[in-house]
Design a protein around this motif. Structure first.
Motif, mmCIF file in Angstrom:
data_model
loop_
_atom_site.group_PDB
_atom_site.id
_atom_site.type_symbol
_atom_site.label_atom_id
_atom_site.label_comp_id
_atom_site.label_asym_id
_atom_site.label_seq_id
_atom_site.Cartn_x
_atom_site.Cartn_y
_atom_site.Cartn_z
ATOM 1 N N ALA A 63 0.831 -1.209 0.000
ATOM 2 C CA ALA A 63 0.000 0.000 0.000
ATOM 3 C C ALA A 63 0.869 1.265 0.000
ATOM 4 N N PRO A 64 0.370 2.358 -0.555
ATOM 5 C CA PRO A 64 1.112 3.626 -0.567
ATOM 6 C C PRO A 64 1.172 4.272 0.825
ATOM 7 N N ILE A 65 2.168 5.126 1.008
ATOM 8 C CA ILE A 65 2.329 5.916 2.234
ATOM 9 C C ILE A 65 2.326 7.396 1.862
ATOM 10 N N VAL A 66 1.579 8.188 2.629
ATOM 11 C CA VAL A 66 1.361 9.610 2.329
ATOM 12 C C VAL A 66 2.011 10.476 3.411
ATOM 13 N N TYR A 67 2.592 11.600 2.995
ATOM 14 C CA TYR A 67 3.087 12.575 3.962
ATOM 15 C C TYR A 67 1.897 13.273 4.622
ATOM 16 N N ALA A 68 1.862 13.265 5.953
ATOM 17 C CA ALA A 68 0.728 13.820 6.691
ATOM 18 C C ALA A 68 0.492 15.283 6.364
ATOM 19 N N PHE A 96 -5.161 -0.472 0.880
ATOM 20 C CA PHE A 96 -5.012 0.022 -0.482
ATOM 21 C C PHE A 96 -3.772 -0.549 -1.178
ATOM 22 N N GLN A 97 -3.496 -1.834 -0.950
ATOM 23 C CA GLN A 97 -2.468 -2.490 -1.741
ATOM 24 C C GLN A 97 -2.864 -2.375 -3.208
ATOM 25 N N THR A 98 -1.882 -2.130 -4.052
ATOM 26 C CA THR A 98 -2.240 -1.865 -5.441
ATOM 27 C C THR A 98 -1.167 -2.336 -6.411
ATOM 28 N N LYS A 99 -1.607 -2.671 -7.637
ATOM 29 C CA LYS A 99 -0.667 -2.987 -8.717
ATOM 30 C C LYS A 99 -0.766 -1.944 -9.832
ATOM 31 N N GLY A 156 2.399 6.281 -12.235
ATOM 32 C CA GLY A 156 1.704 7.462 -12.738
ATOM 33 C C GLY A 156 0.209 7.382 -12.510
ATOM 34 N N ALA A 157 -0.350 6.203 -12.744
ATOM 35 C CA ALA A 157 -1.784 6.000 -12.532
ATOM 36 C C ALA A 157 -2.143 6.112 -11.063
ATOM 37 N N GLN A 158 -1.274 5.620 -10.190
ATOM 38 C CA GLN A 158 -1.548 5.693 -8.745
ATOM 39 C C GLN A 158 -1.743 7.131 -8.294
ATOM 40 N N THR A 159 -0.819 7.989 -8.657
ATOM 41 C CA THR A 159 -0.912 9.366 -8.179
ATOM 42 C C THR A 159 -2.191 10.034 -8.688
#
Length: 446
Positions: free
Chosen positions: A164-169, A287-290, A294-297
């Protein structure tokens, strides 16, 4: 003459196996290929690095099987559970940790242990003599994987796993998102900082699903027969199973009240869980993803509150390998064809950080006892440890063997208790009471 235990792989299982054996007086050499040889998922050379999540799941040792496994590991002086306690983050009823501090803590403790030596470099052949544990995990190197395949005479089984992605708070819009643990679990002020919530209307949800399904995905083009582990499905795979699947899974809105609009019930909610002690990083839960980067963002920025999100790490997918353990391993976790070699961790067909570390704990104790000339009895099947190891070394059907989390379905029924949902709470408590008694007795032998 002192006999040495060699362990290949410094992940959860290898680190725990090394600790257990060293604490029992055995000289241990822990072989770790990182950072000299990198993997897709790891970012550091630290031992016990967490890659998919920062959570060890439920810590309830009376009503949850993984919580019981936590308890059993603590009773055995487990390093993984000790460091999880030291670096714990607020996470409601779950046990989550600051992943970087946790891995550094495990690494420091092992490097400081007088009975542990860490050697860095890749091992590509199976050892022919000595005492060995292979705990290379799902990302076993190609060379060693091929050596294992040749020895077992069959292709390794495999499944796909995702991160899964990690986001800056600081990049999350708190005019939209709010802090709340689902059902207000652990409702202290600190616990409420464990989760951030991003609400969606029905129209926003439908647009998100459309974009998710249309997004460009990473695919494996080799001749793969692997499937996905159901406990870690990519979000787009879930969405393909039905448009409402995510809304009844990781995006369910229940147990949450929008702090900005208390009267307005969200149609779906994306949760983010605190990922470090500073509270500067949050991972997107479930939100694990493949999706390609570019598509993720593009797709993830459609989530209200994440429209300006900056990502510390994007998600990804990798191929995991595991043994057909019911046919290859004995009840002491030894390779039947080469009994000087034990296997531990995810490569044996368990799934999850806790389960991997637990199998490392057992392998380390079993190997140490064998070296000391005091072999241990079989682990009681009514314990969480025993239920799991029995499943992977003979309880599961070999033809359909797949990765398994610990769960009460692996336990023998308790005589005299009702089945069905009405008696579930009493039944689970009976399971844990019985397990604690039998685990305590098993530990006492060695």
């Amino acid at each position: 003459m002192t006999q040495t235990l060699n362990i290949i792989g410094g992940g959860m299982a290898g680190a725990e196996a090394a600790w257990q054996a060293a604490e029992l007086g055995i000289q241990v050499v822990l072989h770790e290929m990182r950072p000299q040889v990198e993997t897709f998922a790891h970012q550091t050379g630290n031992l016990a690095e967490m890659v998919c999540s920062n959570s060890f799941r439920s810590d309830d040792d009376e009503q949850n099987a993984v919580g019981l496994l936590h308890w059993e590991m603590r009773q055995a002086g487990g390093l993984i559970m000790e460091m999880a306690g030291v670096h714990k983050l607020p996470a409601g009823g779950a046990l989550a940790v600051d992943r970087d501090a946790f891995a550094q803590g495990v690494t420091d403790r092992l490097l400081a242990h007088p009975n542990v030596t860490v050697q860095y470099g890749e091992i590509t052949e199976l050892p022919t003599e000595g005492h060995w544990i292979i705990a290379t995990g799902p990302l076993t190197s190609a060379g060693l994987g091929e050596a294992i395949r040749k020895e077992t005479g069959a292709d390794a089984l495999a499944f796909f796993d995702a991160i899964a992605p990690i986001v800056y708070a600081e990049s999350i819009d708190m005019d939209v998102a709010w802090m709340q643990s689902r059902y207000d679990k652990g409702a202290t002020e600190e616990e409420q900082k464990a989760y951030l919530n991003c609400p969606m209307t029905k129209d926003q949800y439908e647009a998100f699903i459309d974009a998710l399904l249309a997004a460009e995905k990473t695919e494996f083009h080799e001749n793969e027969t692997a499937g996905y582990f159901d406990g870690c499905l990519p979000i787009e795979v879930m969405a393909e199973r039905g448009r409402e699947t995510l809304r009844f899974g990781p995006m369910k809105p229940v147990g949450l009240t929008n702090a900005h609009e208390p009267e307005n019930k969200a149609y779906a909610v994306v949760q983010l869980r605190r990922d470090n002690q500073l509270g500067t990083l949050y991972n997107i839960v479930g939100f694990q993803t493949k999706m390609k980067y570019g598509a993720q963002t593009e797709v993830l920025k459609m989530i209200p509150g994440l429209q300006n999100a900056s990502f510390a790490r994007l998600g990804g997918i990798h191929r995991n390998t595991f043994l057909n353990s019911p046919t290859l391993l004995d009840n002491q976790m030894r390779l039947k064809s080469q009994p000087h070699i034990r296997f531990a961790g995810q490569i044996t067909g368990v799934e999850g950080y806790v389960e991997s570390a637990a199998m490392g704990l057992l392998a380390g104790r079993l190997a140490a006892a064998e070296i000391l000339g005091t072999p241990l009895n079989t682990v009681p099947a009514n314990t969480a440890m025993g239920a799991l190891v029995h499943h992977i070394t003979g309880g599961a059907e070999a033809k359909t063997f797949q990765p398994m989390n610990v769960n009460f379905g692996l336990f023998h029924p308790v005589d005299g208790l009702k089945s069905g949902r009405r008696g579930r709470k009493d039944r689970y408590k009976a399971y844990t009471d019985r397990a604690k008694e039998e685990w305590t007795s098993w530990l006492a032998q060695g």
